[in-house]
Design a protein around this motif. Structure first.
Motif, short mmCIF file in Angstrom:
data_model
loop_
_atom_site.label_atom_id
_atom_site.label_comp_id
_atom_site.label_asym_id
_atom_site.label_seq_id
_atom_site.Cartn_x
_atom_site.Cartn_y
_atom_site.Cartn_z
N GLU A 85 0.81 -1.22 0.00
CA GLU A 85 0.00 0.00 0.00
C GLU A 85 0.84 1.27 0.00
N GLU A 86 2.15 1.14 0.35
CA GLU A 86 2.94 2.35 0.59
C GLU A 86 4.17 2.52 -0.30
N VAL A 87 4.91 1.46 -0.57
CA VAL A 87 6.22 1.62 -1.19
C VAL A 87 6.49 0.55 -2.24
N PHE A 88 7.57 0.76 -3.00
CA PHE A 88 8.06 -0.25 -3.94
C PHE A 88 9.14 -1.08 -3.24
N VAL A 89 9.01 -2.40 -3.32
CA VAL A 89 9.92 -3.31 -2.62
C VAL A 89 10.72 -4.13 -3.63
N ARG A 90 12.05 -4.16 -3.45
CA ARG A 90 12.92 -4.95 -4.32
C ARG A 90 13.18 -6.34 -3.75
N LYS A 91 13.08 -6.47 -2.43
CA LYS A 91 13.30 -7.78 -1.81
C LYS A 91 12.46 -7.90 -0.56
N PHE A 92 11.84 -9.07 -0.40
CA PHE A 92 11.06 -9.39 0.80
C PHE A 92 11.33 -10.85 1.12
N GLU A 93 12.05 -11.11 2.21
CA GLU A 93 12.46 -12.49 2.51
C GLU A 93 12.29 -12.78 3.99
N ILE A 94 11.65 -13.90 4.28
CA ILE A 94 11.51 -14.37 5.66
C ILE A 94 12.65 -15.35 5.95
N GLU A 95 13.33 -15.16 7.07
CA GLU A 95 14.43 -16.05 7.42
C GLU A 95 14.30 -16.51 8.86
N GLU A 96 14.95 -17.64 9.15
CA GLU A 96 14.97 -18.15 10.51
C GLU A 96 15.71 -17.15 11.41
N PRO A 97 15.42 -17.14 12.71
CA PRO A 97 16.19 -16.29 13.62
C PRO A 97 17.65 -16.74 13.62
N THR A 98 18.56 -15.80 13.77
CA THR A 98 19.97 -16.15 13.87
C THR A 98 20.28 -16.63 15.28
N LEU A 99 21.41 -17.28 15.42
CA LEU A 99 21.85 -17.70 16.75
C LEU A 99 22.09 -16.47 17.62
N ASN A 100 22.51 -15.39 17.02
CA ASN A 100 22.70 -14.14 17.78
C ASN A 100 21.37 -13.66 18.37
N ASP A 101 20.28 -13.75 17.58
CA ASP A 101 18.95 -13.38 18.08
C ASP A 101 18.57 -14.22 19.30
N ILE A 102 18.80 -15.53 19.18
CA ILE A 102 18.44 -16.44 20.27
C ILE A 102 19.29 -16.17 21.50
N PHE A 103 20.59 -15.93 21.28
CA PHE A 103 21.50 -15.66 22.38
C PHE A 103 21.08 -14.41 23.14
N ILE A 104 20.75 -13.36 22.41
CA ILE A 104 20.34 -12.10 23.06
C ILE A 104 19.05 -12.32 23.85
N ALA A 105 18.11 -13.05 23.27
CA ALA A 105 16.84 -13.29 23.95
C ALA A 105 17.02 -14.10 25.23
N LYS A 106 17.94 -15.05 25.22
CA LYS A 106 18.11 -15.94 26.36
C LYS A 106 19.12 -15.44 27.39
N VAL A 107 20.12 -14.70 26.93
CA VAL A 107 21.19 -14.27 27.82
C VAL A 107 21.14 -12.78 28.08
N GLY A 108 20.65 -12.01 27.10
CA GLY A 108 20.51 -10.58 27.28
C GLY A 108 21.78 -9.81 27.05
N GLU A 109 22.76 -10.44 26.35
CA GLU A 109 24.01 -9.77 26.02
C GLU A 109 24.32 -10.02 24.57
N LYS A 110 24.92 -9.07 23.90
CA LYS A 110 25.23 -9.21 22.48
C LYS A 110 26.73 -9.27 22.27
N TYR A 111 27.16 -10.26 21.50
CA TYR A 111 28.60 -10.41 21.17
C TYR A 111 28.76 -10.34 19.69
N GLU A 112 29.59 -9.44 19.20
CA GLU A 112 29.84 -9.30 17.76
C GLU A 112 31.06 -10.11 17.39
#
Length: 298
Positions: free
Chosen positions: A271-298
């Protein structure tokens, strides 16, 4: 199989590892994750019998690991332990001898590993004359020179540039494919995600996530949507079910609470914009780690 059965380790009033149970199959690469003080290194030291559990037991192939099995085990500690004044060749032959390896066999093995890591010309150099990255390669070689059946790697890629990280990762994969059981820790989520089939995330000595990585991702529920568009996308933060919005150079990445929310996001975009890419992906391990531990490591 390495079996960790309800182990607890106390140092006075402090509980470093709290009732941890795991089964690590043979010939597998298993990842341990956690922030500083989570209990990873303490667990490794108990596996090696350098520390005794306060409670519980650790068995490898149904037997306790003891000194008479040291020739079957390799260990790369997070705190490096090379002798800076010794030459590379002298050091590696000495460490291999401690594992019961004959000198002629250790020389052949070290020459092969030095050549693989492109550092053969350092064989007669003192360790202190090498760069930090090349010292790390020597430390790794010392852990695998005697062809262990069980290999424990504590932050093996620390201090390495990207080219040498790839070199060591290939070596780790080859060792695993040749039948070595490998347990390793890393603050780099992408390394664990790439290499490991099973993982354990520790927080304050307790396992908060453990099991098959793909199954963990599938059960996590939250998904990411990658969107590429040259238009403004901040309005997507208001779509019901969107948990997080991160702007990127190409557009944004959304975290959604479940996959069905993607339909609402897609309709809002149409309804609003032109999109060149739209992709659903599994959560990364980093996402899970942050959710469970609450700390981010790069």
């Amino acid at each position: 199989m390495l079996k960790i059965d309800n182990i607890t380790k106390r140092f006075g009033e402090h509980i470093a590892v709290d009732n941890l149970s795991l089964q690590i199959p043979e010939k597998e690469l298993f990842g341990f994750l956690g922030g500083n003080g989570a209990g990873k290194t303490t667990t490794f030291r108990m596996i090696l019998s350098l520390l005794d559990p306060t409670e519980g037991r650790i068995l490898w192939n149904d037997e306790k690991i003891s000194y008479n099995k040291s020739h079957l085990i390799g260990y790369l500690p997070e705190e490096r332990g090379l002798y800076p004044k010794l030459k590379v060749k002298e050091q590696l032959i000495y460490l291999a001898k401690l594992r019961g390896m004959p000198a002629n066999e250790s020389i052949k093995s070290l020459e092969r590993w030095l050549e693989r890591f492109e550092i053969s010309h350092y064989i007669d150099k003192k360790v202190e004359e090498l760069s930090k990255g090349n010292q790390q390669k020597i430390q790794f070689i010392s852990a695998v020179l005697h062809e262990p059946k069980l290999l424990i790697l504590d932050e093996p890629f620390s201090g390495l540039d990207p080219i040498n990280v790839e070199m060591l990762k290939k070596a780790v994969i080859d060792l695993k494919n040749d039948g070595t059981s490998i347990v390793f820790s890393s603050h780099r989520m992408d390394h664990v995600e790439e290499l490991c089939e099973h993982i354990c995330i520790l927080r304050e000595g307790k396992a908060v996530v453990q099991g098959n990585l793909q199954e963990i991702k599938q059960s996590f529920g939250k998904k990411n949507i990658i969107i590429h568009s040259e238009d403004e996308l901040q309005f997507l933060q208001e779509v019901e079910g969107v948990l997080d919005y991160k702007a990127t150079m190409q557009g944004c990445v959304l975290q959604i609470e479940e996959e069905r929310i993607a339909k609402n996001v897609f309709q809002a975009l149409q309804e609003e914009v032109f999109v060149r890419k739209f992709e659903i992906e599994e959560p990364t391990l980093n996402d899970i780690f942050i959710a469970k531990v609450g700390e981010k490591y790069e």
